[in-house]
Motif scaffolding. Structure first.
Motif, PDB file in Angstrom:
ATOM      1  N   LYS A   8    -126.267  22.127   1.593  1.00  0.00           N
ATOM      2  CA  LYS A   8    -125.989  22.857   0.359  1.00  0.00           C
ATOM      3  C   LYS A   8    -124.636  22.424  -0.223  1.00  0.00           C
ATOM      4  CE  LYS A   8    -125.784  27.482  -1.502  1.00  0.00           C
ATOM      5  NZ  LYS A   8    -125.559  28.890  -1.198  1.00  0.00           N
ATOM      6  N   LEU A   9    -123.647  22.335   0.659  1.00  0.00           N
ATOM      7  CA  LEU A   9    -122.311  21.939   0.192  1.00  0.00           C
ATOM      8  C   LEU A   9    -122.337  20.535  -0.421  1.00  0.00           C
ATOM      9  CD1 LEU A   9    -119.162  22.264   0.054  1.00  0.00           C
ATOM     10  CD2 LEU A   9    -119.096  21.164   2.292  1.00  0.00           C
ATOM     11  N   THR A  11    -124.847  18.582  -1.522  1.00  0.00           N
ATOM     12  CA  THR A  11    -125.618  18.394  -2.763  1.00  0.00           C
ATOM     13  C   THR A  11    -124.948  19.103  -3.944  1.00  0.00           C
ATOM     14  OG1 THR A  11    -127.072  20.198  -2.133  1.00  0.00           O
ATOM     15  CG2 THR A  11    -127.849  17.985  -1.639  1.00  0.00           C
ATOM     16  N   SER A  12    -124.183  20.167  -3.659  1.00  0.00           N
ATOM     17  CA  SER A  12    -123.488  20.856  -4.753  1.00  0.00           C
ATOM     18  C   SER A  12    -122.414  19.965  -5.381  1.00  0.00           C
ATOM     19  CB  SER A  12    -122.850  22.163  -4.265  1.00  0.00           C
ATOM     20  OG  SER A  12    -121.597  21.909  -3.634  1.00  0.00           O
ATOM     21  N   LYS A  14    -122.576  17.219  -6.570  1.00  0.00           N
ATOM     22  CA  LYS A  14    -123.059  16.472  -7.732  1.00  0.00           C
ATOM     23  C   LYS A  14    -122.500  17.121  -9.003  1.00  0.00           C
ATOM     24  CE  LYS A  14    -127.330  14.242  -9.066  1.00  0.00           C
ATOM     25  NZ  LYS A  14    -128.747  14.084  -8.750  1.00  0.00           N
ATOM     26  N   GLN A  15    -122.183  18.415  -8.917  1.00  0.00           N
ATOM     27  CA  GLN A  15    -121.700  19.150 -10.086  1.00  0.00           C
ATOM     28  C   GLN A  15    -120.192  19.333 -10.067  1.00  0.00           C
ATOM     29  OE1 GLN A  15    -125.123  22.169  -9.494  1.00  0.00           O
ATOM     30  NE2 GLN A  15    -124.207  22.633 -11.495  1.00  0.00           N
ATOM     31  N   TYR A  18    -118.622  22.627  -8.662  1.00  0.00           N
ATOM     32  CA  TYR A  18    -118.488  22.789  -7.211  1.00  0.00           C
ATOM     33  C   TYR A  18    -117.473  21.815  -6.607  1.00  0.00           C
ATOM     34  CZ  TYR A  18    -122.411  25.895  -7.755  1.00  0.00           C
ATOM     35  OH  TYR A  18    -123.210  26.935  -8.161  1.00  0.00           O
ATOM     36  N   HIS A  22    -114.589  23.431  -4.410  1.00  0.00           N
ATOM     37  CA  HIS A  22    -114.350  23.052  -3.006  1.00  0.00           C
ATOM     38  C   HIS A  22    -113.221  22.022  -2.855  1.00  0.00           C
ATOM     39  CE1 HIS A  22    -117.937  25.226  -1.871  1.00  0.00           C
ATOM     40  NE2 HIS A  22    -118.686  24.492  -2.674  1.00  0.00           N
TER      41      HIS A  22
END
Lengths: 246, 246
Positions: A8-9, A11-12, A14-15, A18, A22
């Motif tokens: 989840k972290l 693939t996030s 990509k935006q 996020y 992070h």
């Protein structure tokens, strides 16, 4: 083995939202990862299908090609993906030539411009807030590792230019003065604009010298040059002057 | 209304084999089509969802957006697709600077190089047989209409160079002579190589002057420049010499 939260972290990332939240970004492929590992960047975690990186075990996770597929941003995933911490921007050095981008939207163009800055020894690249973010995975791939040697700052470009009265501000326009016929100093700011619309009115008002790359075709019909090609030609000419005139 | 045979023909033009067999190629988007219509190119058939082109009725077919979707090469189809006849290559003019490509594989790079040739008044581009074909839809889109003003010839590059003893042959290498420190004439041949491997051994043996673009970064770590950026910088420098030395 990849955990759900890791997937989840990653693939996030990509935006932009996020990545900023992070303060992490991802890079793929052995070649780029090795370049980034050599730099001052701090590795957060490396995911690899093969054991070929010299990093502490705790920072390295062996995964299967299928797992890599799930986290990769590429159509044809490589053998590794690494997550790094986004570094803090460094203070800008006004004694050297600075490149400024006003609304460059294409990640490939930004990546290429970062690579060109690196080639030509431009250490500071400033971008207006609408320019594509430099930790976008497509930008990272296009920089080929040069991202580690160029200090990229995002800021309000109009205010940045207006508060720096000491520097000469060059802007690339279709109807500017022939770059071969004017003085190009070793310091100053070179502004390049959006792919379709060029430099915005607001930023244009802060430019002290409008310059252009002369067109040599007899028909004079070519509409424009791609922004990365324009950057390549302009940087080469600025640096030629510095090299031959000192 | 589109017939099945038309759909079959148009979609086949994605492949080089069928472009050569039919001697046809496709271009998409109003802007590029208008540029191509202004040129000497012969229109085979125009497919449009709107009536906005000044071409004879017999050459124009009104289609639905759904039909355009079926024949388009783009992810986001435009409003029109035109099929043109592939023109016969013209004789090469050796009195001017010629650009030669040895194995350039990326359609975007070739399209950009064609656009650069047009900008800098280079009318002849010669390509070895492995270079991506210039009527590839991705190349056509990247040329932005410049394809109509540059004569592209495909040939055995090694034989071409060895049979033209009169012309000086420049080749872009990482370890060539600094382009700023050598004589660059107004005619001659400038060879650029493959994206990953540069100029092949066979072609390199025909090169009379190895040149390179100086790197100004303190770390000298940038691996290489993209071939289209290298073309941009080299062409600008060749043309600067011609302009300032005559």
């Amino acid at each position: 083995m990849l955990s759900k939260s890791e997937i989840k972290l990653i693939t996030s990332l990509k935006q932009k939202k996020y990545r900023l939240q992070h303060q992490l970004f991802a890079a793929e492929g052995k070649k780029i990862i090795l370049e980034l590992l050599k730099s001052k960047l701090q590795l957060h975690q490396l995911f690899t299908t093969t054991l070929e990186f010299d990093v502490p075990d705790v920072l390295q996770t062996i995964i299967t090609p299928k797992e890599l597929n799930r986290i990769s941003f590429l159509k044809t995933p490589n053998t590794a993906l690494a997550v790094f911490k986004i570094p803090k921007p460094q203070p800008i050095d006004f004694s050297k030539l600075i490149v400024a981008l006003d609304d460059v939207r294409d990640p490939g163009n930004l990546g290429t411009i970062i690579r060109l800055c690196d080639w030509f020894g431009v250490t500071d690249l400033v971008c207006n807030l609408e320019t594509v973010e430099c930790y976008n995975p497509k930008v990272i791939q296009a920089t080929m590792g040069s991202i580690t040697r160029v200090n990229v700052s995002y800021l309000n470009l109009e205010s940045f230019l207006s508060s720096n009265k000491a520097s000469q501000v060059f802007g690339a326009f279709m109807d500017g003065e022939n770059m071969f016929e004017i003085n190009l100093p070793s310091s100053g700011i070179l502004v390049l604009g959006n792919e379709a619309n060029g430099i915005s009115k607001e930023v244009a008002s802060q430019i002290t010298q409008r310059i252009s790359i002369p067109r040599f075709g007899e028909l004079q019909a070519t509409e424009s040059l791609n922004v990365a090609n324009a950057a390549a030609i302009l940087l080469s000419e600025f640096k030629r002057r510095t090299a031959t005139e000192t």
